[in-house]
Design a protein around this motif. Structure first.
Motif, PDB file in Angstrom:
ATOM      1  N   HIS A  16      -9.401 -18.972 -14.413  1.00 36.88           N
ATOM      2  CA  HIS A  16     -10.816 -18.857 -14.064  1.00 36.88           C
ATOM      3  C   HIS A  16     -11.545 -20.196 -13.978  1.00 36.88           C
ATOM      4  N   ASP A 101     -20.300  -4.767 -14.578  1.00 38.12           N
ATOM      5  CA  ASP A 101     -20.457  -5.535 -13.339  1.00 38.12           C
ATOM      6  C   ASP A 101     -21.545  -6.566 -13.575  1.00 38.12           C
ATOM      7  N   ILE A 105     -19.371  -9.287  -9.995  1.00 42.03           N
ATOM      8  CA  ILE A 105     -18.062  -9.581 -10.598  1.00 42.03           C
ATOM      9  C   ILE A 105     -17.718  -8.445 -11.536  1.00 42.03           C
ATOM     10  N   SER A 106     -16.639  -7.731 -11.243  1.00 42.23           N
ATOM     11  CA  SER A 106     -16.240  -6.564 -12.029  1.00 42.23           C
ATOM     12  C   SER A 106     -15.323  -6.987 -13.163  1.00 42.23           C
ATOM     13  N   ARG A 220     -12.624 -21.246  -4.895  1.00 43.62           N
ATOM     14  CA  ARG A 220     -12.944 -20.003  -4.180  1.00 43.62           C
ATOM     15  C   ARG A 220     -12.234 -18.789  -4.755  1.00 43.62           C
ATOM     16  N   TYR A 221     -10.995 -18.963  -5.204  1.00 45.78           N
ATOM     17  CA  TYR A 221     -10.178 -17.809  -5.586  1.00 45.78           C
ATOM     18  C   TYR A 221      -9.913 -17.733  -7.089  1.00 45.78           C
ATOM     19  N   ASP A 222     -10.600 -18.564  -7.880  1.00 42.03           N
ATOM     20  CA  ASP A 222     -10.260 -18.666  -9.292  1.00 42.03           C
ATOM     21  C   ASP A 222     -10.748 -17.507 -10.144  1.00 42.03           C
ATOM     22  N   ARG A 224     -10.323 -14.296  -9.185  1.00 42.51           N
ATOM     23  CA  ARG A 224      -9.504 -13.110  -8.965  1.00 42.51           C
ATOM     24  C   ARG A 224      -8.805 -12.730 -10.258  1.00 42.51           C
ATOM     25  N   PRO A 225      -8.643 -11.430 -10.563  1.00 41.26           N
ATOM     26  CA  PRO A 225      -8.894 -10.251  -9.735  1.00 41.26           C
ATOM     27  C   PRO A 225     -10.289  -9.657  -9.880  1.00 41.26           C
ATOM     28  N   ILE A 227     -13.211 -10.731  -8.690  1.00 44.69           N
ATOM     29  CA  ILE A 227     -13.915 -10.778  -7.416  1.00 44.69           C
ATOM     30  C   ILE A 227     -13.021 -11.569  -6.467  1.00 44.69           C
ATOM     31  N   ASP A 228     -13.003 -11.190  -5.192  1.00 49.90           N
ATOM     32  CA  ASP A 228     -12.044 -11.786  -4.259  1.00 49.90           C
ATOM     33  C   ASP A 228     -12.313 -13.268  -4.018  1.00 49.90           C
ATOM     34  N   GLU A 229     -13.573 -13.618  -3.729  1.00 51.25           N
ATOM     35  CA  GLU A 229     -13.929 -15.010  -3.466  1.00 51.25           C
ATOM     36  C   GLU A 229     -15.294 -15.311  -4.062  1.00 51.25           C
TER      37      GLU A 229
END
Length: 256
Positions: A16, A101, A105-106, A220-222, A224-225, A227-229
């Protein structure tokens, strides 16, 4: 130092955060020292790399040494090693259900920071408890004096304002002030307008530790999972004043 050529061990790992970007920043700054030899790791392993180390730098999140690795870290400090720990190096987190949420971000639950690694946190001199929403904060010299912060002017950065718990004796070299909610965290809100430690100098045995709270970075992708971006967040690593502080801290670790 125990080595004619300084031996630096760099540990950058966890989730993250933009570990790749921070690793590159730190390696670039360490490359300014031609005599230094640098070992790179993603965790503490069994601690064997610390046996011959002069200087340790950690930028981690939920990466905590145990067993032989914890003893090696204590031994490194006992014999006079210097340790620069940045941002999430003081963090040990878990999720407390039910799912929530937070701004799209879930998460599996609120983020909790139980005191599950007291021996490690005692060596570090601090423990991460919570943080406010990422925002601009002004960092200024604290009540204690040290060559690392001598003449350092206040500077503003964008970061996660950390709430820390000090462990053992330590000198607060840099501080900031902020209050507010701590979305997504069990601990909070933080409404007392009081100085918040940002750089803490702690001694253990013949060794010394510098813990620097600011340092968040997220690619951008750190996340996940969860949130996608997300938008890239370079945080203070894009700030010249912050990089200047990191330079000072590396010079301290290299005994320059």
């Amino acid at each position: 130092m125990i080595n004619e050529r300084p031996q630096v061990e760099l540990i950058v790992g966890g989730l993250h955060h933009d570990m790749n970007a921070v690793r590159l920043h730190l390696l670039t700054l360490l490359d300014e020292y031609e005599l230094a030899r640098v070992g790179c790791h993603s965790d503490f392993g069994n601690g064997s790399a610390l046996a011959d180390a002069d200087f340790l730098i950690t930028y981690t999140n939920n990466v905590i040494p145990e067993g032989a690795a914890l003893k090696a870290l204590e031994g490194f400090l006992d014999r006079g090693g210097r340790w620069l720990a940045i941002h999430g190096a003081a963090a040990l987190t878990c999720f407390q259900p039910p799912p929530v949420d937070i701004g799209g971000i879930s998460l599996p639950g609120l983020t909790d920071t139980p005191d599950l690694a007291p021996e490690y946190m005692a060596l570090l001199g601090v423990r991460f408890v919570s943080h406010l929403t990422q925002q601009p904060i002004v960092v200024r010299r604290g009540p204690a004096a040290h060559p690392v912060t001598e003449g350092l002017m206040p500077f503003e950065i964008v970061d996660e304002p950390y709430i820390l718990e000090l462990r053992g004796e330590g000198d607060v070299l840099l501080e900031s002030r902020y209050t507010g909610e701590a979305p997504g965290y069990v601990a909070g809100p933080w409404l007392d307008d009081e100085p918040r430690p940002q750089l803490v100098h702690h001694r253990h045995g013949a060794g010394e530790v510098m813990y620097l709270a600011p340092g968040h970075a997220c690619g951008r992708y750190d996340l996940r999972p969860f949130i996608d971006e997300v938008p890239e967040q370079p945080g203070p690593w894009a700030d010249e004043a912050y990089i200047g502080l990191i330079r000072r801290l590396i010079a301290w670790g290299m005994r320059c």
